[in-house]
Scaffold this motif. Structure first.
Motif, PDB file in Angstrom:
ATOM      1  N   TYR A 289      -1.536  -3.574 -18.516  1.00 28.07           N
ATOM      2  CA  TYR A 289      -0.930  -4.750 -19.323  1.00 28.07           C
ATOM      3  C   TYR A 289       0.441  -4.371 -19.746  1.00 28.07           C
ATOM      4  O   TYR A 289       0.926  -3.053 -19.803  1.00 28.07           O
ATOM      5  CB  TYR A 289      -1.758  -4.700 -20.693  1.00 28.07           C
ATOM      6  CG  TYR A 289      -2.851  -5.569 -20.796  1.00 28.07           C
ATOM      7  CD1 TYR A 289      -2.826  -6.746 -21.873  1.00 28.07           C
ATOM      8  CD2 TYR A 289      -3.817  -5.475 -20.137  1.00 28.07           C
ATOM      9  CE1 TYR A 289      -3.831  -7.700 -21.713  1.00 28.07           C
ATOM     10  CE2 TYR A 289      -5.186  -6.160 -20.041  1.00 28.07           C
ATOM     11  CZ  TYR A 289      -5.087  -7.474 -20.867  1.00 28.07           C
ATOM     12  OH  TYR A 289      -6.141  -8.071 -20.938  1.00 28.07           O
ATOM     13  N   ALA A 290       1.505  -5.152 -19.671  1.00 34.25           N
ATOM     14  CA  ALA A 290       2.903  -4.840 -20.179  1.00 34.25           C
ATOM     15  C   ALA A 290       2.884  -5.307 -21.525  1.00 34.25           C
ATOM     16  O   ALA A 290       2.521  -6.166 -22.297  1.00 34.25           O
ATOM     17  CB  ALA A 290       3.642  -5.960 -19.438  1.00 34.25           C
ATOM     18  N   VAL A 291       3.678  -4.265 -22.309  1.00 36.00           N
ATOM     19  CA  VAL A 291       4.066  -4.438 -23.647  1.00 36.00           C
ATOM     20  C   VAL A 291       5.164  -5.305 -24.279  1.00 36.00           C
ATOM     21  O   VAL A 291       6.391  -5.161 -23.837  1.00 36.00           O
ATOM     22  CB  VAL A 291       4.098  -2.963 -24.251  1.00 36.00           C
ATOM     23  CG1 VAL A 291       4.311  -3.058 -25.746  1.00 36.00           C
ATOM     24  CG2 VAL A 291       3.103  -2.095 -24.021  1.00 36.00           C
TER      25      VAL A 291
ATOM     26  N   LYS B 130       8.244 -16.764 -20.835  1.00 40.95           N
ATOM     27  CA  LYS B 130       7.827 -17.489 -19.453  1.00 40.95           C
ATOM     28  C   LYS B 130       8.845 -17.016 -18.198  1.00 40.95           C
ATOM     29  O   LYS B 130       8.544 -17.120 -17.292  1.00 40.95           O
ATOM     30  CB  LYS B 130       7.818 -18.998 -19.675  1.00 40.95           C
ATOM     31  CG  LYS B 130       6.693 -19.297 -20.485  1.00 40.95           C
ATOM     32  CD  LYS B 130       6.843 -20.992 -20.875  1.00 40.95           C
ATOM     33  CE  LYS B 130       6.714 -21.933 -19.600  1.00 40.95           C
ATOM     34  NZ  LYS B 130       6.496 -23.154 -20.019  1.00 40.95           N
ATOM     35  N   ASN B 131      10.218 -16.755 -18.773  1.00 42.98           N
ATOM     36  CA  ASN B 131      11.209 -16.385 -17.791  1.00 42.98           C
ATOM     37  C   ASN B 131      10.967 -14.967 -17.397  1.00 42.98           C
ATOM     38  O   ASN B 131      11.448 -14.557 -16.226  1.00 42.98           O
ATOM     39  CB  ASN B 131      12.447 -16.418 -18.367  1.00 42.98           C
ATOM     40  CG  ASN B 131      13.093 -17.887 -18.781  1.00 42.98           C
ATOM     41  OD1 ASN B 131      12.522 -18.948 -18.197  1.00 42.98           O
ATOM     42  ND2 ASN B 131      13.972 -18.161 -19.683  1.00 42.98           N
ATOM     43  N   GLN B 132      10.258 -14.338 -17.757  1.00 37.62           N
ATOM     44  CA  GLN B 132      10.011 -12.844 -17.841  1.00 37.62           C
ATOM     45  C   GLN B 132       8.653 -12.511 -16.949  1.00 37.62           C
ATOM     46  O   GLN B 132       8.130 -11.634 -16.419  1.00 37.62           O
ATOM     47  CB  GLN B 132      10.270 -11.731 -18.582  1.00 37.62           C
ATOM     48  CG  GLN B 132      11.539 -11.878 -19.248  1.00 37.62           C
ATOM     49  CD  GLN B 132      11.683 -11.097 -20.462  1.00 37.62           C
ATOM     50  OE1 GLN B 132      11.747  -9.696 -20.257  1.00 37.62           O
ATOM     51  NE2 GLN B 132      12.036 -11.455 -21.610  1.00 37.62           N
ATOM     52  N   PHE B 133       7.505 -13.491 -17.360  1.00 40.05           N
ATOM     53  CA  PHE B 133       6.119 -13.216 -17.041  1.00 40.05           C
ATOM     54  C   PHE B 133       5.451 -14.770 -16.560  1.00 40.05           C
ATOM     55  O   PHE B 133       5.946 -15.751 -17.111  1.00 40.05           O
ATOM     56  CB  PHE B 133       5.349 -12.420 -18.246  1.00 40.05           C
ATOM     57  CG  PHE B 133       5.952 -11.380 -18.596  1.00 40.05           C
ATOM     58  CD1 PHE B 133       5.537 -10.217 -17.885  1.00 40.05           C
ATOM     59  CD2 PHE B 133       6.720 -11.231 -19.787  1.00 40.05           C
ATOM     60  CE1 PHE B 133       5.887  -8.888 -18.333  1.00 40.05           C
ATOM     61  CE2 PHE B 133       7.034 -10.181 -20.382  1.00 40.05           C
ATOM     62  CZ  PHE B 133       6.677  -8.880 -19.646  1.00 40.05           C
ATOM     63  N   SER B 134       4.548 -14.310 -15.533  1.00 37.48           N
ATOM     64  CA  SER B 134       3.836 -15.561 -15.055  1.00 37.48           C
ATOM     65  C   SER B 134       2.671 -15.907 -16.214  1.00 37.48           C
ATOM     66  O   SER B 134       2.289 -14.979 -16.774  1.00 37.48           O
ATOM     67  CB  SER B 134       3.345 -15.376 -13.644  1.00 37.48           C
ATOM     68  OG  SER B 134       2.491 -14.493 -13.576  1.00 37.48           O
TER      69      SER B 134
ATOM     70  N   ALA C 282       0.935 -22.065 -24.528  1.00 36.22           N
ATOM     71  CA  ALA C 282       2.026 -22.314 -23.363  1.00 36.22           C
ATOM     72  C   ALA C 282       1.329 -22.252 -21.942  1.00 36.22           C
ATOM     73  O   ALA C 282       1.662 -22.148 -20.754  1.00 36.22           O
ATOM     74  CB  ALA C 282       3.224 -21.379 -23.550  1.00 36.22           C
ATOM     75  N   GLY C 283       0.084 -21.606 -21.874  1.00 35.52           N
ATOM     76  CA  GLY C 283      -0.565 -21.388 -20.854  1.00 35.52           C
ATOM     77  C   GLY C 283      -1.025 -20.063 -20.324  1.00 35.52           C
ATOM     78  O   GLY C 283      -1.777 -19.763 -19.192  1.00 35.52           O
ATOM     79  N   PHE C 284      -0.551 -18.986 -21.149  1.00 35.15           N
ATOM     80  CA  PHE C 284      -0.918 -17.625 -20.898  1.00 35.15           C
ATOM     81  C   PHE C 284      -2.501 -17.283 -21.085  1.00 35.15           C
ATOM     82  O   PHE C 284      -2.917 -17.649 -22.110  1.00 35.15           O
ATOM     83  CB  PHE C 284       0.002 -16.686 -21.767  1.00 35.15           C
ATOM     84  CG  PHE C 284       1.375 -16.476 -21.226  1.00 35.15           C
ATOM     85  CD1 PHE C 284       1.736 -15.587 -20.409  1.00 35.15           C
ATOM     86  CD2 PHE C 284       2.562 -17.546 -21.569  1.00 35.15           C
ATOM     87  CE1 PHE C 284       3.082 -15.414 -19.825  1.00 35.15           C
ATOM     88  CE2 PHE C 284       3.898 -17.504 -21.047  1.00 35.15           C
ATOM     89  CZ  PHE C 284       3.976 -16.473 -20.040  1.00 35.15           C
ATOM     90  N   GLU C 285      -2.949 -16.630 -20.219  1.00 34.43           N
ATOM     91  CA  GLU C 285      -4.475 -16.435 -20.192  1.00 34.43           C
ATOM     92  C   GLU C 285      -5.114 -14.997 -20.548  1.00 34.43           C
ATOM     93  O   GLU C 285      -6.021 -14.823 -21.207  1.00 34.43           O
ATOM     94  CB  GLU C 285      -5.171 -16.839 -19.125  1.00 34.43           C
ATOM     95  CG  GLU C 285      -4.674 -18.179 -18.659  1.00 34.43           C
ATOM     96  CD  GLU C 285      -5.192 -18.458 -17.142  1.00 34.43           C
ATOM     97  OE1 GLU C 285      -5.646 -17.631 -16.481  1.00 34.43           O
ATOM     98  OE2 GLU C 285      -4.914 -19.500 -16.668  1.00 34.43           O
ATOM     99  N   ASN C 286      -4.251 -14.013 -20.544  1.00 37.68           N
ATOM    100  CA  ASN C 286      -4.556 -12.609 -20.760  1.00 37.68           C
ATOM    101  C   ASN C 286      -3.665 -11.918 -21.710  1.00 37.68           C
ATOM    102  O   ASN C 286      -2.728 -11.419 -21.579  1.00 37.68           O
ATOM    103  CB  ASN C 286      -4.405 -11.811 -19.634  1.00 37.68           C
ATOM    104  CG  ASN C 286      -5.209 -12.205 -18.432  1.00 37.68           C
ATOM    105  OD1 ASN C 286      -6.803 -12.560 -18.328  1.00 37.68           O
ATOM    106  ND2 ASN C 286      -4.715 -12.900 -17.181  1.00 37.68           N
TER     107      ASN C 286
END
Length: 237
Positions: free
Chosen positions: A67-69, A133-137, A162-166
Motif C-alpha cells: 500500500y502507498a501512504v 488520479k494523476n499519481q495513481f491508477s 472516483a473508481g478507486f477500489e483498494n
C-alpha cells in the motif's frame, strides 16, 4: 458546511474494522465536526467499501501488501511530522480568498482557533481527486492518513466514487500511532502533529509548574526544618 459520505466494511474476523454509513460535515477550518447516518451507492450500484485498520495493521498493509501512504492533512500538520516516503495530497488547502465574507471568517478564525489551536483557515481542495488520479491508477492500493481519522475517511469516500477500489484508513488517525510504528520525519512525533498554538504553550507551562510544586512538596516533606528556615527568611507584607 459540506456533506461528505463514507462507509466501511469488515476486513476479516481478526481485523478491527467498523461497519457504518456516515455523512460528514466539514468546518471552514478543515475539521470534520459532525456526522450522521447516510446511505448511497456508486454508479455501479455497489456500496463503498473502505478498510479501517489499527496502526499495526496499517504497517502490514504498507510493508507486506504494497500500500502507498497518501497523507491528506493540511500543510502545517504535514510539515510537523509525516511518514517517510508518503505522498501529500491535502483534502483541504489554505483559504486565501479575499471576498468580504471570507475575510471576516478568516479574521475570526485566526483570532480564536488559529491562535489557540494552531489551526489554519482552509477550504476544500477542488483538485484533490484529480491530483490523486494523476499519481495513481484506480487499482492502486492506498492507505489514507490524517490526524484524527475523519478527513481520511472523507477522502476515501471521494476516491471510491472516483473508481478507486483498494483504500484503507487508520482508525482514529495518526494521533493513535505509537512512536516507532512507521519511519517518520519532521520536528515532532506523528501523534503530536496536531498540537500547536497557545494550547501547546499552556501545556508546557502547566507541566513546569507541576514539576516545581511537586519538588516543593517533597522538599517540605523530607526536609521540614530547612523548609521552615527558608519560610522565616521570606519577606512578609
Amino acid at each position: 458546511m459540506a456533506g461528505l459520505a463514507t462507509c466501511c466494511s469488515t476486513l476479516s474476523s481478526t481485523s478491527h474494522v467498523a461497519v457504518s454509513w456516515l455523512e460528514f460535515q466539514t468546518h471552514h477550518s478543515g475539521r470534520i465536526t459532525a456526522w450522521k447516518p447516510s446511505r448511497w451507492r456508486n454508479a455501479n450500484g455497489i456500496r463503498a467499501e473502505v478498510k479501517f485498520v489499527k496502526p499495526d495493521e496499517a504497517k502490514k498493509l504498507v510493508t507486506e501488501e504494497g500500500y502507498a501512504v497518501v497523507d491528506v492533512r493540511d500543510r502545517t500538520q504535514f510539515e510537523r511530522a509525516r511518514i517517510k516516503s508518503c505522498y501529500h495530497v491535502p483534502l483541504f488547502i489554505e483559504n486565501k480568498d479575499n471576498d468580504i465574507g471570507t475575510i471576516v471568517l478568516r479574521t475570526v478564525h485566526n483570532n480564536f482557533s488559529g491562535l489557540f489551536f494552531g489551526l489554519p483557515f482552509t477550504k476544500p481542495n477542488p483538485e484533490f481527486t484529480e491530483s490523486v488520479k494523476n499519481q495513481f491508477s484506480a487499482g492502486s492500493k492506498l492507505l489514507l492518513v490524517c490526524q484524527e481519522g475523519l478527513r481520511s475517511a472523507a477522502a476515501a469516500n471521494k476516491l471510491e466514487k472516483a473508481g478507486f477500489e483498494n483504500i484503507a484508513c487508520i482508525t482514529s488517525g495518526l494521533q493513535s500511532v505509537p512512536p516507532g510504528t512507521f519511519d517518520s520525519e519532521g520536528k515532532t512525533e506523528l501523534q503530536d502533529a496536531g498540537k500547536a498554538g497557545l494550547v501547546t504553550v499552556q501545556g508546557k507551562i502547566s507541566a513546569v509548574l507541576g514539576t516545581v510544586l511537586i519538588c516543593a512538596f517533597l522538599f517540605i516533606t523530607f526536609f521540614p526544618d530547612q523548609a521552615e528556615k527558608l519560610l522565616e527568611l521570606a519577606p512578609t507584607s
